[in-house]
Design an enzyme around this catalytic site. Structure first.
Site, PDB file in Angstrom:
ATOM      1  N   GLU A 232      -0.826  -2.135  -4.229  1.00  0.00           N
ATOM      2  CA  GLU A 232      -0.552  -1.546  -2.913  1.00  0.00           C
ATOM      3  C   GLU A 232       0.921  -1.154  -2.779  1.00  0.00           C
ATOM      4  OE1 GLU A 232      -1.058  -2.907   1.782  1.00  0.00           O
ATOM      5  OE2 GLU A 232      -1.061  -4.409   0.182  1.00  0.00           O
ATOM      6  N   HIS A 233       1.814  -2.091  -3.073  1.00  0.00           N
ATOM      7  CA  HIS A 233       3.259  -1.848  -2.985  1.00  0.00           C
ATOM      8  C   HIS A 233       3.900  -2.063  -4.350  1.00  0.00           C
ATOM      9  CE1 HIS A 233       2.053  -3.714   0.968  1.00  0.00           C
ATOM     10  NE2 HIS A 233       2.626  -2.615   1.422  1.00  0.00           N
TER      11      HIS A 233
END
Length: 431
Positions: free
Chosen positions: A324-325
């Protein structure tokens, strides 16, 4: 917490186990959610009231929050909090404003007019979690792109356990221009938005994160309405060399670990000594971190440190994990960033902690999880727009391309298709 070295003989097997680690809720809630949705669909407001009383211990006369109540609660925020919300809204709006696409229209060489028009959705529901995950930033990240896209009606639902709400959530709604707000949550809120009740008009799409029940409810109403995604536990992957301050990196890893016991924080580094320093810093911070219960569980059960020969080796690993990040805490981070194909959002350099993106960097913080960054993107203005294409043939254009359409229709065994073109061609020939 898992420590892997790419030089280890069993690295490939252990890494694939990490890639395939499923961190979503293991309890099957689909049956419970199906019953809640059916009850809401059949009984409307009465069902919503019943579930809100049972789960949130809150039974108001009306779930619709008045403008006076919203203003009263928002006024409880300090000037500092209000200023931070306004700055975040300004930066998020600026970034998303630049995403607005242009319509397409042209006439081709045979005279056919072709085009594509972008049209905003009419009405959208925004689910904002309550309890531990009651975040004003989520209001801004979901509402502002919809507003910029041109959505006419934006409805927000937010649970109020025991009748309580975070004033900053309503302050953010004020700043984002959301005025239709209902104090409901859970699968019953998703059902109310999808099917409508006596007091809530149904929407066309539902966006926003929630717990396992909300995620399952969104899955089940998809088709009746659109949804943004099925959100899983948070993820962060940090690529860092030994030039970093290990304490900084430790805080970055814990910034996602504190979200959820099932969240995942991964460090990839080319220095074993630096890796040990970061691990030590994480353990030290956890001794005093107010969210240590959640963060410790996440770090111990799902955290990982991967030691590579060099940072170039991190890229194929990262693309498989599709996190996600991603933080690239290195000099010249663009060199690595240009090779990344599967990630929700990138945070470049030593001075761009992921938390900046969570609140006011500008890009959206609603991002693909659970490896869905392989095929999905973060929330944007595009999620609140539809594309409508058009064609216009004049007589000459139809004569130029019509017979080929007849041929293809006959090849596919669809005589009415062929006939709808052929009768026009015959009519033109008879003129």
């Amino acid at each position: 917490m898992l420590v892997l070295k790419t030089t280890d003989q069993e690295f490939s097997t252990r890494f694939q186990s990490l890639v395939s680690d499923r961190r979503e809720a293991t309890v099957d809630v689909s049956g419970t959610v199906r019953d809640i949705l059916a009850h809401v669909k059949a009984h409307g407001d009465a069902a919503v009231q019943e579930y809100t009383s049972r789960f949130d211990h809150y039974s108001p006369h009306s779930h619709h929050l008045s403008a006076a109540f919203i203003a009263e609660q928002a006024a409880k925020c300090s000037a500092e909090v209000k200023a931070a919300i306004e700055l975040a809204a300004e930066r998020i709006s600026s970034f998303h404003q630049k995403q607005l696409p242009q319509d397409i229209g042209y006439t081709d060489t045979v005279g056919v007019k072709l085009g594509l028009n972008w049209v905003a959705l009419s009405q959208v529901g925004i689910y904002v979690p309550g309890g531990r995950a009651s975040y004003p930033s989520s209001v801004l990240m979901n509402a502002l792109p919809a507003k910029i896209a041109g959505v006419e009606r934006i409805v927000m639902t937010v649970p109020m356990p025991h009748g309580e709400i975070n004033p900053a959530v309503l302050a953010a709604a004020q700043v984002a221009g959301v005025t239709e707000i209902y104090s409901i949550g859970g699968a019953q809120a998703v059902g109310a938005l999808a099917y409508g009740t006596e007091t809530i008009t149904p929407v066309d799409k539902i966006v926003g994160p929630g717990n396992a029940y909300v995620a399952e409810a969104k899955r089940q109403v998809f088709g009746t309405v659109g949804i943004d995604s099925i959100a899983g536990p948070s993820e962060i992957l940090v690529v860092a060399d030994r030039q970093n301050n290990p304490e900084w990196i430790a805080w970055d890893l814990l910034s996602q670990a504190e979200h959820d016991p099932s969240a995942q924080s991964i460090l990839i580094t080319d220095s074993e000594s630096f890796a040990q320093q970061v691990i030590g810093a994480v353990e030290q911070i956890l001794t005093t971190l107010p969210t240590t219960k959640v963060a410790s569980s996440s770090w111990q059960n799902h955290g990982a440190v991967i030691i590579v020969r060099d940072l170039a080796e991190s890229i194929p690993l990262l693309n498989q994990l599709a996190p996600e990040h991603v933080e690239l805490c290195v000099d010249n981070p663009q060199l690595l960033a240009s090779q990344i194909k599967c990630a929700g959002s990138l945070f470049l350099g030593r001075y761009t902690p992921e938390a900046i993106g969570d609140y006011l960097g500008g890009p959206n913080h609603v991002l693909p999880t659970s490896r869905s960054a392989r095929f999905a993107s973060g929330l944007s203005v595009y999620d609140f727009l539809k594309r409508i294409t058009y064609l216009e043939c004049n007589q000459a254009a139809l004569q130029a391309i019509g017979q080929s359409a007849v041929t293809l229709a006959e090849t596919e065994g669809l005589p009415a298709h062929a006939g709808s073109v052929a009768v026009r061609l015959q009519g033109l020939n008879d003129m």
